[in-house]
Design a protein around this motif. Structure first.
Motif, PDB file in Angstrom:
ATOM      1  N   LYS A  31     -15.259  74.166   2.224  1.00  0.00           N
ATOM      2  CA  LYS A  31     -14.730  75.519   2.049  1.00  0.00           C
ATOM      3  C   LYS A  31     -15.328  76.149   0.791  1.00  0.00           C
ATOM      4  O   LYS A  31     -15.330  75.546  -0.277  1.00  0.00           O
ATOM      5  N   LEU A  73     -15.307  63.457   8.400  1.00  0.00           N
ATOM      6  CA  LEU A  73     -15.085  64.815   8.902  1.00  0.00           C
ATOM      7  C   LEU A  73     -15.953  65.091  10.129  1.00  0.00           C
ATOM      8  O   LEU A  73     -15.508  65.716  11.099  1.00  0.00           O
ATOM      9  N   LYS A  74     -17.195  64.623  10.080  1.00  0.00           N
ATOM     10  CA  LYS A  74     -18.095  64.833  11.216  1.00  0.00           C
ATOM     11  C   LYS A  74     -17.598  64.068  12.446  1.00  0.00           C
ATOM     12  O   LYS A  74     -17.687  64.562  13.574  1.00  0.00           O
ATOM     13  N   ARG A  78     -14.477  63.302  13.201  1.00  0.00           N
ATOM     14  CA  ARG A  78     -13.296  63.966  13.759  1.00  0.00           C
ATOM     15  C   ARG A  78     -13.677  65.288  14.432  1.00  0.00           C
ATOM     16  O   ARG A  78     -13.015  65.747  15.363  1.00  0.00           O
ATOM     17  N   GLY A  79     -14.759  65.909  13.942  1.00  0.00           N
ATOM     18  CA  GLY A  79     -15.228  67.154  14.536  1.00  0.00           C
ATOM     19  C   GLY A  79     -14.183  68.243  14.467  1.00  0.00           C
ATOM     20  O   GLY A  79     -13.454  68.390  13.479  1.00  0.00           O
ATOM     21  N   SER A  80     -14.051  69.006  15.553  1.00  0.00           N
ATOM     22  CA  SER A  80     -13.123  70.135  15.577  1.00  0.00           C
ATOM     23  C   SER A  80     -11.804  69.775  16.256  1.00  0.00           C
ATOM     24  O   SER A  80     -11.033  70.659  16.620  1.00  0.00           O
ATOM     25  N   ARG A  81     -11.556  68.455  16.447  1.00  0.00           N
ATOM     26  CA  ARG A  81     -10.317  68.047  17.113  1.00  0.00           C
ATOM     27  C   ARG A  81      -9.100  68.509  16.323  1.00  0.00           C
ATOM     28  O   ARG A  81      -9.031  68.332  15.116  1.00  0.00           O
ATOM     29  N   GLU A  82      -8.154  69.107  17.020  1.00  0.00           N
ATOM     30  CA  GLU A  82      -6.926  69.572  16.375  1.00  0.00           C
ATOM     31  C   GLU A  82      -5.993  68.393  16.162  1.00  0.00           C
ATOM     32  O   GLU A  82      -5.693  67.636  17.097  1.00  0.00           O
ATOM     33  N   SER A 115      -2.328  63.848  11.016  1.00  0.00           N
ATOM     34  CA  SER A 115      -2.743  64.329   9.687  1.00  0.00           C
ATOM     35  C   SER A 115      -2.197  63.435   8.590  1.00  0.00           C
ATOM     36  O   SER A 115      -2.900  63.079   7.635  1.00  0.00           O
ATOM     37  N   ASP A 136     -10.895  57.865  11.355  1.00  0.00           N
ATOM     38  CA  ASP A 136     -10.021  58.734  12.151  1.00  0.00           C
ATOM     39  C   ASP A 136      -8.859  57.902  12.674  1.00  0.00           C
ATOM     40  O   ASP A 136      -8.975  56.683  12.845  1.00  0.00           O
TER      41      ASP A 136
END
Length: 381
Positions: A83, A259-260, A262-266, A272, A351
């Motif tokens: 970010k 992070l890569k 997990r990708g964009s998985r919600e 979390s 993950d």
């Protein structure tokens, strides 16, 4: 070019004043972290770096030279999640800097060291401080240039002018030069008078007196003692701090890799929370805490599944109507830990994937409560 071969540079960041009153400012490329503990946060936008400035004076009333330990507030452009931080200062904005302890003036007339008082952080926009802050804060960019320089030296293709041009690409404003002199005050003082101020008359000081053999021997003895202490200190630092620094680099790199994966998985709230406490933990610790689980492997990843279910349902039939009535609850939970290798080829948790089912909507949030353990107290099952 010995110091360049080790990618440790001495920068001439500025020279100011008219002839007879000139001042030369140098900094070494060695940067130390001085970030307070309360700022060491993955989401912090700033950190503190310390660098040493060497100042050589031409005018007789001035000191022979000064050593300034300067601490700068540096700014991250992005957090560890990628970010972008808002309000990142521009390259020409004033910098936040303070004078740290162990700063000293070397008085020309007496050859005595005079301590320079520490200061609080203040905003300074001078050319010298803008240049020096870049050396202190652009450590990653400097490392990239350093690698290129080392390769060029190995191949006998190093060109100092090309290197200075590369420094400008990092945000340095001309003039800035790399000098082939070790970052010590006496060496830089001699270099300045011989190379930059050639032809000028150096003010006479007791240091210009030729030493006797006894004095030379005494100074050599003192230097040997200092060298021994420095070697001891260096060994202690390497033993106590380098492993911690290396571990942090490995942890940071693995966090980005996770992070890569997990990708964009919600993520669900439970996932979390589980990732927050399990990410980066080793497979060995996972097995100690959770057991072996159901193991599988694919490509560069490993998977360990843990499952539990609870079923206390009872079925009753009404004899008069034939209706079947269900009471009790069916609850199940499957937890998949995804493990990947870090830079040392150790498998770590990247993950945590959780799936639950229940016949009682009120119990849905508790389906995995007894299954997922925390990494603490790993020896306890």
């Amino acid at each position: 070019m010995s110091n360049l071969a080790f990618a440790e540079f001495t920068y001439l960041v500025s020279m100011e004043g008219k002839k007879g009153e000139r001042v030369a400012y140098y900094v070494g490329s060695n940067v130390l972290s001085r970030t307070p503990v309360n700022m060491k946060d993955l989401f912090a936008s700033t950190y503190v770096s310390q660098i040493t400035m060497y100042i050589v004076y031409e005018a007789e009333p001035q000191p022979e030279w000064s050593i300034m330990r300067l601490q700068f507030v540096c700014h991250h452009k992005k957090d560890h999640l990628g970010k972008v931080f808002a309000n990142v200062p521009n390259a020409t904005d004033p910098v936040q800097v303070r004078v740290a302890d162990n700063s000293v003036n070397f008085i020309r007339r007496t050859l005595n060291g005079e301590a320079i008082p520490e200061t609080e952080f203040s905003s300074i926009g001078s050319h010298v401080m803008l240049q020096t802050q870049k050396v202190a804060c652009l450590e990653h960019e400097q490392n990239q240039v350093s690698k290129a320089v080392v390769n060029a030296i190995k191949n006998n293709h190093f060109n100092k002018e090309d290197f200075n041009q590369k420094l400008k690409l990092l945000g340095f404003q001309a003039p800035i030069h790399v000098v082939d002199v070790d970052a010590t005050a006496p060496a830089l003082t001699a270099f300045t008078w011989k190379m930059l101020w050639e032809g000028s008359v150096k003010p006479v000081s007791p240091a210009d007196r030729v030493l006797t053999k006894a004095e030379i021997d005494e100074r050599a003895k003192q230097l040997g003692s200092i060298s021994e202490k420095m070697n001891t200190l260096k060994s202690r630092i390497e033993e106590e701090y380098l492993p911690e620094i290396e571990k942090k680099h490995i942890d940071d790199a693995f966090a980005k890799y996770a992070l890569k994966i997990r990708g964009s998985r919600e993520l669900s709230n439970t996932e979390s929370s589980a990732i927050m406490i399990w990410q980066g933990q080793t497979e060995e610790l996972l097995i100690m805490r959770m057991g072996a689980g159901l193991f599988s492997e694919a490509d560069q990843l490993r998977f360990r599944r843990y499952s539990q279910s609870f079923d206390n349902r009872a079925f009753l039939q009404n004899r008069s109507t034939g209706q079947v009535i269900e009471s009790g609850v069916l609850r199940s939970c499957d937890v998949d830990f995804v493990l990947a290798k870090d830079k040392k080829h150790t498998f770590r948790v990247a993950d945590v994937r959780i799936s639950t089912s229940t016949s009682d909507i009120r119990a849905g949030g508790n389906a995995c409560q007894d299954l997922i353990k925390t990494p603490q107290n790993a020896s306890a099952k």
